[in-house]
Design an enzyme around this catalytic site. Structure first.
Site, mmCIF file in Angstrom:
data_model
loop_
_atom_site.group_PDB
_atom_site.id
_atom_site.type_symbol
_atom_site.label_atom_id
_atom_site.label_comp_id
_atom_site.label_asym_id
_atom_site.label_seq_id
_atom_site.Cartn_x
_atom_site.Cartn_y
_atom_site.Cartn_z
ATOM 1 N N HIS A 165 -1.007 19.738 44.034
ATOM 2 C CA HIS A 165 0.354 19.204 44.036
ATOM 3 C C HIS A 165 1.262 19.857 45.080
ATOM 4 O O HIS A 165 2.427 19.457 45.194
ATOM 5 C CB HIS A 165 0.998 19.389 42.656
ATOM 6 C CG HIS A 165 0.329 18.611 41.568
ATOM 7 N ND1 HIS A 165 0.307 17.235 41.538
ATOM 8 C CD2 HIS A 165 -0.351 19.029 40.459
ATOM 9 C CE1 HIS A 165 -0.348 16.823 40.464
ATOM 10 N NE2 HIS A 165 -0.763 17.895 39.794
ATOM 11 N N GLU A 169 -7.703 19.692 30.898
ATOM 12 C CA GLU A 169 -6.426 18.979 30.871
ATOM 13 C C GLU A 169 -6.611 17.501 30.531
ATOM 14 O O GLU A 169 -5.638 16.749 30.532
ATOM 15 C CB GLU A 169 -5.697 19.134 32.208
ATOM 16 C CG GLU A 169 -6.500 18.691 33.420
ATOM 17 C CD GLU A 169 -5.791 18.944 34.737
ATOM 18 O OE1 GLU A 169 -4.615 19.365 34.712
ATOM 19 O OE2 GLU A 169 -6.410 18.716 35.797
ATOM 20 N N ASP A 213 -0.665 18.274 31.312
ATOM 21 C CA ASP A 213 -1.506 17.081 31.336
ATOM 22 C C ASP A 213 -2.273 16.927 30.028
ATOM 23 O O ASP A 213 -2.485 15.802 29.546
ATOM 24 C CB ASP A 213 -2.483 17.135 32.508
ATOM 25 C CG ASP A 213 -1.848 16.683 33.811
ATOM 26 O OD1 ASP A 213 -0.738 16.131 33.760
ATOM 27 O OD2 ASP A 213 -2.450 16.882 34.877
#
Length: 248
Positions: free
Chosen positions: A36, A139, A165
């Site tokens: 990210h 996740e 997540d």
């Protein structure tokens, strides 16, 4: 101050000053959020050896559960690859193989930094497989349901938990540190303990930090770069605003 590898900071870009400040504070590891963040290959090729040179361990949260990102992070010198979005045990078997050399896995050899820019030996292969670690991220709902089978894989050295997540994919909505969230964290911690393998938790609140320490996390990611900046700026602003006269 001697760095302590049990405590890590989360970096979203190749911020040299942030790494140095973290090291001076006592942190002994960094998590690079390649998935990210703003890292590109040139950044990683330079930043990973810099972080290691100042005495910190590098956990590379790679771009995707694919061969290229996993191998590149290891070839640049990462100590650990955390692999996001592992769906289940079958998927884990396939993607974690890219972190270990044959016959154990399916990592491809590159004659770069980790091989001292030369050839390699059987002992070097064994040392790489032993010294570098592979953590599938837990996740996804399928991953936690098959946590024992994932941890049993020979290509898996531990797991890295993605609480936000995981909460979404377990249909609890946004991560709010509910009883259900901590039940999942406890389930993963117990499975890792039973398997004799490591686990890592991003822990932003005192409650999460206490949980990680009390349940034997190998590493606690205790601060996020952007969160630390926001907290510092907010504290400084509040301090000066409190001293200023009230405007009418």
């Amino acid at each position: 101050m001697t760095p302590d590898r049990r405590y890590a900071v989360w970096l979203s870009g190749p911020n040299v000053a942030a790494a140095e400040i973290a090291r001076q504070t006592g942190f002994g590891a960094v998590v690079l959020d390649i998935e990210h963040g703003t890292f590109d290959l040139a950044d990683l090729e330079r930043f990973i050896p810099f972080v290691k040179a100042i005495g910190m361990e590098v956990v590379a949260k790679v771009l995707a559960p694919e061969r290229g990102p996993i191998q590149q992070a290891l070839d640049f010198g990462a100590d650990v690859v955390a692999i996001p979005h592992v769906e289940n045990a079958v998927h884990a078997r396939a993607v974690t193989a890219f972190a270990k050399f044959p016959p154990r896995g399916d990592r491809s050899f590159a004659g770069g930094r980790t091989a001292a820019y030369g050839g390699f030996t059987d002992e070097w292969v064994r040392a790489q497989d032993r010294q570098t670690r592979c953590y599938p991220m837990i996740e996804d709902a399928g991953a936690i349901e098959q946590i024992d089978a994932i941890l049993a894989l020979d290509t898996v050295d531990g797991v890295f938990i993605g609480p936000s997540d995981l909460s979404l994919r377990r249909e609890r909505g946004a991560y709010r540190r509910t009883d259900g969230d901590f039940a999942d964290l406890g389930r993963i911690a117990a499975a890792a303990r039973d398997a004799g393998k490591r686990w890592v938790l991003p822990a932003w609140t005192p409650e999460e930090k206490r949980f990680a320490i009390e349940h034997g996390a190998d590493q606690v990611v205790a601060a996020m770069e952007h969160g630390a900046l926001a907290a510092g700026f907010s504290a400084a602003y509040a301090e000066v605003a409190a001293l200023a006269p009230v405007r009418v």
